[in-house]
Design an enzyme around this catalytic site. Structure first.
Site, PDB file in Angstrom:
ATOM      1  N   HIS A  72       0.840  -1.200   0.000  1.00  0.00           N
ATOM      2  CA  HIS A  72       0.000   0.000   0.000  1.00  0.00           C
ATOM      3  C   HIS A  72       0.871   1.243   0.000  1.00  0.00           C
ATOM      4  CE1 HIS A  72      -4.168  -1.629   1.427  1.00  0.00           C
ATOM      5  NE2 HIS A  72      -3.647  -2.349   0.437  1.00  0.00           N
ATOM      6  N   TYR A 201      -9.449   5.282   7.559  1.00  0.00           N
ATOM      7  CA  TYR A 201      -9.603   5.576   8.985  1.00  0.00           C
ATOM      8  C   TYR A 201     -10.641   6.695   9.081  1.00  0.00           C
ATOM      9  CZ  TYR A 201      -5.181   3.081   9.965  1.00  0.00           C
ATOM     10  OH  TYR A 201      -4.196   2.131  10.086  1.00  0.00           O
ATOM     11  N   PRO A 293      -4.442  -0.206  18.672  1.00  0.00           N
ATOM     12  CA  PRO A 293      -4.213  -0.643  17.288  1.00  0.00           C
ATOM     13  C   PRO A 293      -4.340   0.459  16.228  1.00  0.00           C
ATOM     14  CG  PRO A 293      -6.378  -1.310  18.057  1.00  0.00           C
ATOM     15  CD  PRO A 293      -5.657  -0.747  19.247  1.00  0.00           C
ATOM     16  N   LYS A 297       0.855  -0.409  15.084  1.00  0.00           N
ATOM     17  CA  LYS A 297       2.256  -0.486  15.507  1.00  0.00           C
ATOM     18  C   LYS A 297       2.603  -1.717  16.338  1.00  0.00           C
ATOM     19  CE  LYS A 297       3.678   3.128  13.464  1.00  0.00           C
ATOM     20  NZ  LYS A 297       4.057   2.729  12.094  1.00  0.00           N
ATOM     21  N   TYR A 385       3.766   6.458  10.135  1.00  0.00           N
ATOM     22  CA  TYR A 385       2.933   5.320   9.721  1.00  0.00           C
ATOM     23  C   TYR A 385       3.774   4.254   9.014  1.00  0.00           C
ATOM     24  CZ  TYR A 385      -1.304   2.831   8.316  1.00  0.00           C
ATOM     25  OH  TYR A 385      -2.293   1.883   8.154  1.00  0.00           O
TER      26      TYR A 385
HETATM   27  C1  PHB Z   1      -6.180  -4.581  10.606  1.00  0.00           C
HETATM   28  O1  PHB Z   1      -6.102  -4.834   9.390  1.00  0.00           O
HETATM   29  O2  PHB Z   1      -6.635  -5.401  11.415  1.00  0.00           O
HETATM   30  C2  PHB Z   1      -5.706  -3.245  11.089  1.00  0.00           C
HETATM   31  C3  PHB Z   1      -5.155  -2.375  10.185  1.00  0.00           C
HETATM   32  C4  PHB Z   1      -4.723  -1.122  10.617  1.00  0.00           C
HETATM   33  C5  PHB Z   1      -4.847  -0.764  11.934  1.00  0.00           C
HETATM   34  C6  PHB Z   1      -5.372  -1.673  12.846  1.00  0.00           C
HETATM   35  C7  PHB Z   1      -5.815  -2.928  12.419  1.00  0.00           C
HETATM   36  O3  PHB Z   1      -4.443   0.444  12.335  1.00  0.00           O
END
Ligand code: PHB
Ligand code: APR
Length: 396
Positions: A72, A201, A293, A297, A385
């Site tokens: 990505h 997000y 989450p 990280k 990130y």
């Molecule tokens: C996930 O794909 O489970 C996932 C991805 C990004 C995040 C948290 C969880 O920030």
């Protein structure tokens, strides 16, 4: 039994350390309390920083990741009914992330340990570290009802938040820092086409939401929920309706829904234990720190610990140089706190807090507006990130 490095915990950090040490000719034994199926049955996140991707390739466990993982170049922030893209690749001089499930990383590591004749003892219970303050520490454990002793030079406690490693550090030595967030994440896994090729997000008046994936046919979605939420009250339909409400119209209109194959609630916590070393025992991964989450990280921080600890052990065994081991805690914690800060910041920015007033909500919108209209703001977010560089002790 005797080995050079005794590793407690067969999760990603214990197995990655075991694999890297093996490739450098350093003997090690992994003691895992659960069965392998149990470990591989845990659903976990799946965004890998460039540093971890390179470590997995160097450790000869990157082949399936490179075949099945999704690179990505960016992700989306959705707020106030709009969506803005964070161009990771453009803002970081070409760095990207890899979407590949943590469970798959763990599976690849188990297979590699098997293929190379690594000793991973699962269902090893009552693992107990002894004499960690001496130069001859050892571990005892019970396997198939048999009490066994494993003598070693060093102990790596990669046994997660609830492990025995941190708990065996003297209380007068250990200092902990914690923030428990007043909400959780309700996550769903579904065999549906992801709503977008990249992650979304979302900051919404009803709470946070995240659109992620495991593959082009396996989606992972989360909505912020109360900590005492009752999962039985969340039918799939209710989940999809709530998710659609929190997404911008365009995304909500294209969202493909379907039956959930996994549904669970995870609490959010920031936690750090200092120091990460005591005597000849070294903490790595969730044994020493937990991140919410939101910044993806968790696994990546475990990997940077393993990066520093493996290099330190290799220098000890191959060059009789103990500097890395001496600096391990300081070096690892410096990167840990930066990732804790980023994860706390993203969590604070993107979630709805119970005591949040209209002014706080306006502050979030203004920060998101600033971030997505300022190259400097987006660059700061992007470089965190994709993962801050693994700096050596002397570079800090
Ligand atoms: C996930 O794909 O489970 C996932 C991805 C990004 C995040 C948290 C969880 O920030
Ligand atoms: N004895 C032996 N094994 C133990 C013990 C013990 N007393 N306690 C825990 N374990 C095992 C657990 O069963 C688990 O398999 O240690 C392993 C720790 O693995 P993780 O919890 O996955 O921790 P880590 O390897 O550091 O990986 C961190 O996992 O939780 C995610 O978000 C987190 O992505 C991060 C990653």
């Amino acid at each position: 039994m005797k080995t050079q490095v005794g590793i407690i915990g067969g999760g990603p950090s214990g197995l990655l350390l075991s694999q890297i040490l093996h490739l450098q000719g350093i003997e090690n034994v992994v003691l895992e309390r659960q069965s392998r199926d149990y470990v591989l049955g845990r659903i976990r996140a799946g965004v890998l920083e460039q540093g971890l991707v390179e470590m997995l390739r160097d450790a000869q466990v990157g082949e399936r990741m490179d075949r099945e993982g999704l690179i990505h170049d960016g992700f989306h922030l959705a707020f106030g009914g709009r969506t803005e893209r964070i161009d990771l690749k453009g803002l970081t001089g070409g760095k990207t992330v890899m979407v590949y499930g943590q469970t798959e990383v763990t599976r690849d590591l188990y297979n590699a340990r098997d293929d190379m004749g690594g000793l991973v003892i699962d269902e090893a219970t009552d693992v107990t570290p002894h004499d960690i303050e001496t130069d001859a520490p050892y571990l005892t454990f019970v396997k198939s009802g048999l009490e066994t002793r494993l003598d070693c030079d060093f102990i790596a406690a990669c046994d997660g938040f609830h492990g025995v490693g941190r708990q065996s550090m003297p209380k007068n030595v250990l200092k902990t820092y914690e923030r428990v967030y007043p909400f959780g994440w309700l996550g769903v896994l579904s065999r549906t086409r992801p709503v977008d090729e990249e992650l979304i997000y979302a900051n919404h008046a009803r709470g946070f939401a995240l659109c992620s994936m495991r593959s082009p046919t396996l989606s992972r979605y989360y909505v912020q929920c109360a900590l005492d939420e009752n999962l039985d009250e969340w039918s799939d339909d209710r989940f999809w309706d709530e998710l659609k409400t929190r997404l911008p119209e365009a995304a909500a209109a294209t969202l493909v829904t379907g039956p959930s194959i996994e549904k669970s609630i995870a609490p959010l916590r920031s936690f750090v234990a200092e120091p990460m070393t005591h005597g000849r025992m070294f903490l790595a991964g969730d044994a020493a720190h937990i991140v919410p989450p939101t910044g993806a990280k968790g696994l990546n921080l475990a990997a940077s610990d393993v990066y520093y600890l493996s290099r330190a052990l290799i220098a000890q065994y191959q060059k009789d140089d103990e500097t890395g081991l001496k600096n391990y805690s300081k070096t690892a914690l410096s990167r840990v706190w930066k990732a804790e800060r980023f994860s706390w910041w993203m969590t604070t920015l993107m979630h709805k807090f119970p005591d949040q007033g209209v002014f706080d909500a306006k502050m979030q919108q203004a920060e998101l507006d600033y971030l997505t209209s300022s190259k400097a703001g987006m660059t700061a977010m992007a470089e965190n990130y994709v993962g801050l560089p693994y700096q050596e002790g002397d570079e800090q």
